[in-house]
Write a protein that holds these residues in place. Structure first.
Motif, PDB file in Angstrom:
ATOM      1  N   GLY A 107       0.817  -1.208   0.000  1.00 29.27           N
ATOM      2  CA  GLY A 107       0.000   0.000   0.000  1.00 29.27           C
ATOM      3  C   GLY A 107       0.852   1.260   0.000  1.00 29.27           C
ATOM      4  O   GLY A 107       0.577   2.212  -0.737  1.00 29.27           O
ATOM      5  N   GLU A 108       1.899   1.275   0.798  1.00 25.77           N
ATOM      6  CA  GLU A 108       2.794   2.430   0.859  1.00 25.77           C
ATOM      7  C   GLU A 108       3.549   2.601  -0.452  1.00 25.77           C
ATOM      8  O   GLU A 108       3.730   3.723  -0.932  1.00 25.77           O
ATOM      9  N   THR A 109       3.980   1.503  -1.035  1.00 20.87           N
ATOM     10  CA  THR A 109       4.678   1.567  -2.320  1.00 20.87           C
ATOM     11  C   THR A 109       3.744   2.065  -3.411  1.00 20.87           C
ATOM     12  O   THR A 109       4.120   2.894  -4.236  1.00 20.87           O
ATOM     13  N   ALA A 110       2.513   1.592  -3.402  1.00 19.26           N
ATOM     14  CA  ALA A 110       1.523   2.051  -4.387  1.00 19.26           C
ATOM     15  C   ALA A 110       1.260   3.545  -4.219  1.00 19.26           C
ATOM     16  O   ALA A 110       1.121   4.272  -5.206  1.00 19.26           O
ATOM     17  N   GLU A 111       1.219   4.012  -2.981  1.00 22.29           N
ATOM     18  CA  GLU A 111       1.006   5.436  -2.730  1.00 22.29           C
ATOM     19  C   GLU A 111       2.180   6.257  -3.272  1.00 22.29           C
ATOM     20  O   GLU A 111       1.992   7.300  -3.898  1.00 22.29           O
ATOM     21  N   THR A 112       3.394   5.775  -3.068  1.00 22.92           N
ATOM     22  CA  THR A 112       4.575   6.462  -3.582  1.00 22.92           C
ATOM     23  C   THR A 112       4.541   6.528  -5.108  1.00 22.92           C
ATOM     24  O   THR A 112       4.814   7.574  -5.702  1.00 22.92           O
ATOM     25  N   VAL A 113       4.200   5.428  -5.744  1.00 22.25           N
ATOM     26  CA  VAL A 113       4.119   5.386  -7.206  1.00 22.25           C
ATOM     27  C   VAL A 113       3.032   6.348  -7.696  1.00 22.25           C
ATOM     28  O   VAL A 113       3.222   7.069  -8.675  1.00 22.25           O
ATOM     29  N   THR A 114       1.907   6.367  -7.010  1.00 23.43           N
ATOM     30  CA  THR A 114       0.813   7.268  -7.375  1.00 23.43           C
ATOM     31  C   THR A 114       1.256   8.724  -7.271  1.00 23.43           C
ATOM     32  O   THR A 114       0.959   9.533  -8.151  1.00 23.43           O
ATOM     33  N   ASN A 115       1.982   9.061  -6.220  1.00 18.71           N
ATOM     34  CA  ASN A 115       2.483  10.431  -6.056  1.00 18.71           C
ATOM     35  C   ASN A 115       3.434  10.800  -7.188  1.00 18.71           C
ATOM     36  O   ASN A 115       3.360  11.896  -7.732  1.00 18.71           O
ATOM     37  N   LYS A 116       4.339   9.888  -7.549  1.00 21.45           N
ATOM     38  CA  LYS A 116       5.283  10.145  -8.644  1.00 21.45           C
ATOM     39  C   LYS A 116       4.545  10.319  -9.964  1.00 21.45           C
ATOM     40  O   LYS A 116       4.876  11.181 -10.765  1.00 21.45           O
ATOM     41  N   ALA A 117       3.525   9.514 -10.199  1.00 16.91           N
ATOM     42  CA  ALA A 117       2.734   9.629 -11.425  1.00 16.91           C
ATOM     43  C   ALA A 117       2.002  10.965 -11.458  1.00 16.91           C
ATOM     44  O   ALA A 117       1.923  11.619 -12.504  1.00 16.91           O
ATOM     45  N   GLY A 118       1.481  11.385 -10.316  1.00 14.46           N
ATOM     46  CA  GLY A 118       0.809  12.679 -10.232  1.00 14.46           C
ATOM     47  C   GLY A 118       1.756  13.821 -10.543  1.00 14.46           C
ATOM     48  O   GLY A 118       1.394  14.778 -11.233  1.00 14.46           O
ATOM     49  N   GLU A 119       2.997  13.722 -10.045  1.00 14.86           N
ATOM     50  CA  GLU A 119       4.001  14.738 -10.350  1.00 14.86           C
ATOM     51  C   GLU A 119       4.297  14.767 -11.843  1.00 14.86           C
ATOM     52  O   GLU A 119       4.408  15.839 -12.438  1.00 14.86           O
ATOM     53  N   ALA A 120       4.426  13.600 -12.462  1.00 15.66           N
ATOM     54  CA  ALA A 120       4.715  13.532 -13.894  1.00 15.66           C
ATOM     55  C   ALA A 120       3.578  14.143 -14.704  1.00 15.66           C
ATOM     56  O   ALA A 120       3.813  14.868 -15.679  1.00 15.66           O
ATOM     57  N   VAL A 121       2.339  13.890 -14.293  1.00 15.11           N
ATOM     58  CA  VAL A 121       1.182  14.460 -14.993  1.00 15.11           C
ATOM     59  C   VAL A 121       1.190  15.983 -14.842  1.00 15.11           C
ATOM     60  O   VAL A 121       0.957  16.710 -15.820  1.00 15.11           O
ATOM     61  N   GLU A 122       1.452  16.473 -13.639  1.00 15.46           N
ATOM     62  CA  GLU A 122       1.492  17.912 -13.404  1.00 15.46           C
ATOM     63  C   GLU A 122       2.591  18.573 -14.235  1.00 15.46           C
ATOM     64  O   GLU A 122       2.377  19.631 -14.833  1.00 15.46           O
ATOM     65  N   ILE A 123       3.747  17.947 -14.299  1.00 14.08           N
ATOM     66  CA  ILE A 123       4.852  18.483 -15.105  1.00 14.08           C
ATOM     67  C   ILE A 123       4.453  18.529 -16.574  1.00 14.08           C
ATOM     68  O   ILE A 123       4.704  19.514 -17.271  1.00 14.08           O
ATOM     69  N   GLN A 124       3.810  17.481 -17.063  1.00 16.94           N
ATOM     70  CA  GLN A 124       3.397  17.451 -18.472  1.00 16.94           C
ATOM     71  C   GLN A 124       2.375  18.544 -18.765  1.00 16.94           C
ATOM     72  O   GLN A 124       2.422  19.177 -19.815  1.00 16.94           O
ATOM     73  N   LYS A 125       1.440  18.779 -17.840  1.00 19.81           N
ATOM     74  CA  LYS A 125       0.463  19.850 -18.023  1.00 19.81           C
ATOM     75  C   LYS A 125       1.160  21.201 -18.127  1.00 19.81           C
ATOM     76  O   LYS A 125       0.826  22.022 -18.985  1.00 19.81           O
ATOM     77  N   LEU A 126       2.131  21.440 -17.246  1.00 20.08           N
ATOM     78  CA  LEU A 126       2.864  22.701 -17.277  1.00 20.08           C
ATOM     79  C   LEU A 126       3.656  22.844 -18.574  1.00 20.08           C
ATOM     80  O   LEU A 126       3.701  23.924 -19.171  1.00 20.08           O
ATOM     81  N   LYS A 127       4.260  21.754 -19.030  1.00 19.18           N
ATOM     82  CA  LYS A 127       5.011  21.799 -20.290  1.00 19.18           C
ATOM     83  C   LYS A 127       4.085  22.079 -21.467  1.00 19.18           C
ATOM     84  O   LYS A 127       4.462  22.799 -22.406  1.00 19.18           O
ATOM     85  N   ASN A 128       2.879  21.531 -21.445  1.00 22.73           N
ATOM     86  CA  ASN A 128       1.908  21.815 -22.511  1.00 22.73           C
ATOM     87  C   ASN A 128       1.523  23.292 -22.503  1.00 22.73           C
ATOM     88  O   ASN A 128       1.373  23.903 -23.563  1.00 22.73           O
TER      89      ASN A 128
END
Length: 174
Positions: free
Chosen positions: A13-34
């Protein structure tokens, strides 16, 4: 056995949460780059219009007027927005600025790849009390060391100057 399964479930569960946070950061970065790309395209259009307006006025022998000033103000405003978005990306990624040359350095770099200066020591926050050494080990073991497509794209944007510098160094060695 039950304790083992509960412990495993908690770690997963903790590992999944960490992965989810990293994915959220990647999505946010992509939105800003767009948003950056959209603003850059608008700047390109306005620069073309500015060039035509200035050239037409030049041909007519007139001085620059409000039209050129308005386009210049719009371009300047978008450039400021681009700088803000780039700063947000750096903040999300944990990047910092080299004290010697001012270039952006990635988190965990020991030396600046542009000027060779030693990177300052970054104070890492201690893990929360809930985390244990075992949980940290599980997280480290599950992290893939190879960069993702998003990370490679971000490095490409960050290292726009790197190809020119590499070409200069190659020319010097020949």
């Amino acid at each position: 056995m039950r304790s083992f399964l509960e412990d495993l479930g908690k770690r997963l569960g903790e590992t999944a949460e960490t992965v989810t946070n990293k994915a959220g950061e990647a999505v946010e970065i992509q939105k800003l780059k767009n948003q950056i790309r959209s603003l850059e395209r608008e700047n390109d259009n306005d620069l073309a219009e500015l060039g035509l307006a200035v050239y037409d006025q030049f041909k007519d022998g007139a001085e620059l007027g409000e039209e050129a000033a308005g386009l210049c103000e719009a371009i300047q405003s978008r450039e400021e927005s681009i700088a803000e978005y780039l700063q947000k990306i750096s903040d999300i990624k944990g990047d910092y600025e080299c004290e010697e040359c001012g270039k952006t350095l990635g988190k965990g770099m020991a030396y600046c790849p542009y000027c060779g200066a030693k990177a300052p020591e970054i104070v890492v926050e201690e893990p929360k009390e809930a985390e244990t050494a075992e949980e940290t080990t599980v997280e480290e073991a599950t992290v893939d060391e190879t960069p993702t497509a998003e990370e490679e794209a971000a490095e490409t944007v960050e290292n726009e100057d790197a190809p020119a510098e590499a070409a200069e160094e190659e020319a010097k060695t020949e």
